[in-house]
Enzyme design. Sequence first.
Site, PDB file in Angstrom:
ATOM      1  CD1 TRP A 177      -2.864   1.610   0.647  1.00 33.05           C
ATOM      2  CD2 TRP A 177      -1.445   2.179   2.198  1.00 33.05           C
ATOM      3  NE1 TRP A 177      -3.274   2.710   1.005  1.00 33.05           N
ATOM      4  CE2 TRP A 177      -2.491   3.632   2.050  1.00 33.05           C
ATOM      5  CE3 TRP A 177      -0.611   2.603   2.992  1.00 33.05           C
ATOM      6  CZ2 TRP A 177      -2.485   4.448   2.373  1.00 33.05           C
ATOM      7  CZ3 TRP A 177      -0.553   3.955   3.658  1.00 33.05           C
ATOM      8  CH2 TRP A 177      -1.592   4.800   3.317  1.00 33.05           C
ATOM      9  CG  ASP A 342     -12.795   9.941  -2.336  1.00 29.57           C
ATOM     10  OD1 ASP A 342     -12.800   9.021  -1.378  1.00 29.57           O
ATOM     11  OD2 ASP A 342     -12.108   9.799  -3.599  1.00 29.57           O
ATOM     12  CG  ASP A 343     -15.282   6.989   2.443  1.00 26.47           C
ATOM     13  OD1 ASP A 343     -16.514   7.140   2.639  1.00 26.47           O
ATOM     14  OD2 ASP A 343     -14.504   6.485   2.837  1.00 26.47           O
ATOM     15  NE  ARG A 419     -10.467   2.940   5.300  1.00 26.39           N
ATOM     16  CZ  ARG A 419     -10.988   3.749   4.453  1.00 26.39           C
ATOM     17  NH1 ARG A 419     -11.785   3.575   3.509  1.00 26.39           N
ATOM     18  NH2 ARG A 419     -10.500   5.156   4.488  1.00 26.39           N
ATOM     19  CE  LYS A 452     -10.960   7.017  -5.441  1.00 24.17           C
ATOM     20  NZ  LYS A 452     -10.147   8.075  -4.338  1.00 24.17           N
ATOM     21  CD1 TRP A 453     -15.362  -0.902  -7.365  1.00 26.50           C
ATOM     22  CD2 TRP A 453     -17.124  -0.373  -8.538  1.00 26.50           C
ATOM     23  NE1 TRP A 453     -16.086  -1.960  -7.152  1.00 26.50           N
ATOM     24  CE2 TRP A 453     -17.121  -1.700  -7.930  1.00 26.50           C
ATOM     25  CE3 TRP A 453     -18.446  -0.337  -9.415  1.00 26.50           C
ATOM     26  CZ2 TRP A 453     -18.228  -2.871  -8.190  1.00 26.50           C
ATOM     27  CZ3 TRP A 453     -19.360  -0.999  -9.720  1.00 26.50           C
ATOM     28  CH2 TRP A 453     -19.156  -2.496  -8.944  1.00 26.50           C
ATOM     29  CG  ASP A 454     -11.505   2.830  -2.726  1.00 25.67           C
ATOM     30  OD1 ASP A 454     -10.843   2.195  -2.937  1.00 25.67           O
ATOM     31  OD2 ASP A 454     -11.733   3.705  -1.850  1.00 25.67           O
ATOM     32  CG  ASN A 456     -10.664   1.141   0.454  1.00 24.57           C
ATOM     33  OD1 ASN A 456      -9.382   1.790   0.271  1.00 24.57           O
ATOM     34  ND2 ASN A 456     -11.518   2.074   0.373  1.00 24.57           N
ATOM     35  CG  ASP A 523      -4.945   5.637  -1.134  1.00 23.80           C
ATOM     36  OD1 ASP A 523      -5.454   6.077  -1.910  1.00 23.80           O
ATOM     37  OD2 ASP A 523      -5.222   4.812  -0.244  1.00 23.80           O
TER      38      ASP A 523
HETATM   39  C1  DGJ Z   1      -8.817   4.520  -0.399  1.00 24.93           C
HETATM   40  C2  DGJ Z   1      -8.572   5.415  -1.782  1.00 24.93           C
HETATM   41  O1  DGJ Z   1      -7.521   4.804  -2.316  1.00 24.93           O
HETATM   42  C3  DGJ Z   1      -8.626   6.982  -1.311  1.00 24.93           C
HETATM   43  O2  DGJ Z   1      -8.473   7.552  -2.466  1.00 24.93           O
HETATM   44  C4  DGJ Z   1     -10.102   7.227  -0.923  1.00 24.93           C
HETATM   45  O3  DGJ Z   1     -11.079   7.156  -1.658  1.00 24.93           O
HETATM   46  C5  DGJ Z   1     -10.374   6.452   0.472  1.00 24.93           C
HETATM   47  N1  DGJ Z   1     -10.295   5.118   0.226  1.00 24.93           N
HETATM   48  C6  DGJ Z   1     -11.709   6.611   0.935  1.00 24.93           C
HETATM   49  O4  DGJ Z   1     -12.096   5.949   1.833  1.00 24.93           O
END
Ligand code: DGJ
Length: 705
Positions: A177, A342-343, A419, A452-454, A456, A523
Amino acid sequence: MSSVNILSVGDRAWAAVTKTSAFVFGVEAAGEDTRVVQWYWGPRLPEAALAEVVGQVPRRTGSGFHDPRDVDELLPVEGGRRWGVPSLQAAYAGGVRSVELSFVEAVLSDTEIELVLRDPLGLRVGVHVKVVSEVVERWVSVANEGPHAVRLGRLDSGSWAIPEQAGYRYTGVAGAWAQETQLHRAELAVGETTFTSRTGTTSHRANPWIMIDAGDATEERGEVWTVALAWSGSWRLTAQRRPEGDVAVTAGFGHDGPSWPLDPGETLVTPSALGLYSDGGFGAASRAWHDYARHHVLPTPFEERPVLYNSWEATWFDVNEEGQIDLARRAAELGVELFVVDDGWFGSRTDDRRGLGDWWPNPDRFPQGLSKLFDTVRELGMRAGLWVEPEMVNPDSDLYREHPDWVLHYPGRRRDTLRNQLVLNYGRADVREWAIGWLSGLVSDYGLDYFKWDMNRSFTQAGWAEAGERADLLWIEHTRGVYAVMDTLRERHPRLRIESCSGGGGRIDFGILRRTDEVWTSDNTDARDRQAIQDGYSYLYPASAMSAWVTDSPNPHTRREVPLAYRFHVAMAGALGVGGDLTRWSPAELEQARELIAAYKAVRPAIQHGRQHRLAGTPGVTASAVQYVHEDTVVVLAYNPFALSKHPPRRVRLAGLDPEAVYEDAAGERRHGQTLMSHGLALPTWSTEGSDYRSEMVVLRRLGI
Ligand code: DGJ
């Protein structure tokens, strides 16, 4: 060249030919033990010569015992006289494990061939080879035509033999990461070198490709063989270097452990493994991959990517209507074309502990829904984008309270969070329908242009409770489910564009790029760190899909202070975005940003769609430069992170120009292409006088004759 790319070159022998390469293969029957072997992979041979390589694999000894030949096979199985890395492992009823195939037929078209093999215990195996411009695509289908269930322990897309040469060196990317796609280049060790992901995604840890050369290839010269896998779930790629000297690479979906059940009547089809031979060094290999991405992978390859603004590093979770509208106004003044929230905009999501899964606007933060914000965004002349994380749920959410069975889990096992979230099972039709419903609703309700499809978190306890013995299929079906949802959204909303994000660059590959327009590379938005990440990314993937933002200084992740121009010049090497807190940028910084965005837009087609040359240096470590050529425009982005400590060359030699043509720079100075390539271009940025972090963009135009 004729459009026939699969040629018959002998009895049960074929060649897959591209403009520059050939891949020759066929059936070698040793008694009952059929082998589909590769006889040749390298520079294109004259058509009359293709047959000359058939059957020409000298044995080291007369005995198969000492000279196992599975290293040359397109699909070495676990079975018979083979002890290398198997691409196919099957367990039949009664614990029988040896796969024994005989050749049945070849089904041939101009660009594609399927070699059909059968095992008397009931498997029908299709080995597929297809030519797609410079790339040889290969995949495998396995059908269970027998009466009993079979379990496949491994089903790779194929194995590729690397021709014998003086040495073997590999190039690949690995990372973590915030440190994705770090370039690794080293001699290939004797034994088995495996790159893999066990996370359920492509992962930050490695990317599914490998380049192999003899140890002498440079950026501009030398033979390079690449194998890549077009898949966005867990995967494994193993390069085996036998002590006898042979090298082969096998790649496929899934990792060690899980196995796929195949009931009578069922078929399993792998994703494609992609092979590319290039004799122009790593640079030409990368450019061929970029061409492949542009012409055969990306859904909107020739569209100009808009300059976007993303609010994440400006607000983190502190998102509300007023703040977003304020940022949108400031972004529009800079020349931003797409505003992405974003989020933190939905459900009870005010931090990362709650709300994921509840995809409606947070009523305290957006009392009027998102309409006011996105109407304003459009009035300001920008497109509207929204962050979503459709594969996830916080246990503290209405969705989880209602559907605790929707997440990956095993009965009686823990559900570990990462998370604070769990993974929804996209193998389930009801989960996919739910996702399509709300995602599609958001696009329609707010006229969204962009998601923006995240994604995580990695999988843990990756069970599929109702699937019982078939639960391991989750590793395949989740990824296919994500693909299906993205494909449906794009079909329903042709204007919608999608960015693939996975905690930064955790899901970048030729599978996801078929249905996404951009990827979030990392990130880590620190310009200097980013240079190395972008350099590794560029080995396979094109600049147009590489989302890159300019954020604040000191950088929130590294605390490093880097001047605005340097930050811009790094982000301008891809699809430029801005992600800083614009309320804190000074008027002078805002003015400089406006100018740099305008300068980027003026040359955007060249950067996004041009032929990319990594000219010199180790990006982020020494003085370096990257160049793009598109039609009459040449753009050079040059960087020097150090003042006096290093001595860069005084000039950079450009590449890929027309030697006879004359090129003019912004000051009106004219030079021939040959001069620029042989003598080079002096870069003020590379002088030893000045501060740390100097950078520049040089634009040259080819003059008409
Ligand atoms: C991880 C993404 O890579 C970031 O750019 C951002 O969108 C965060 N998640 C939001 O929780």
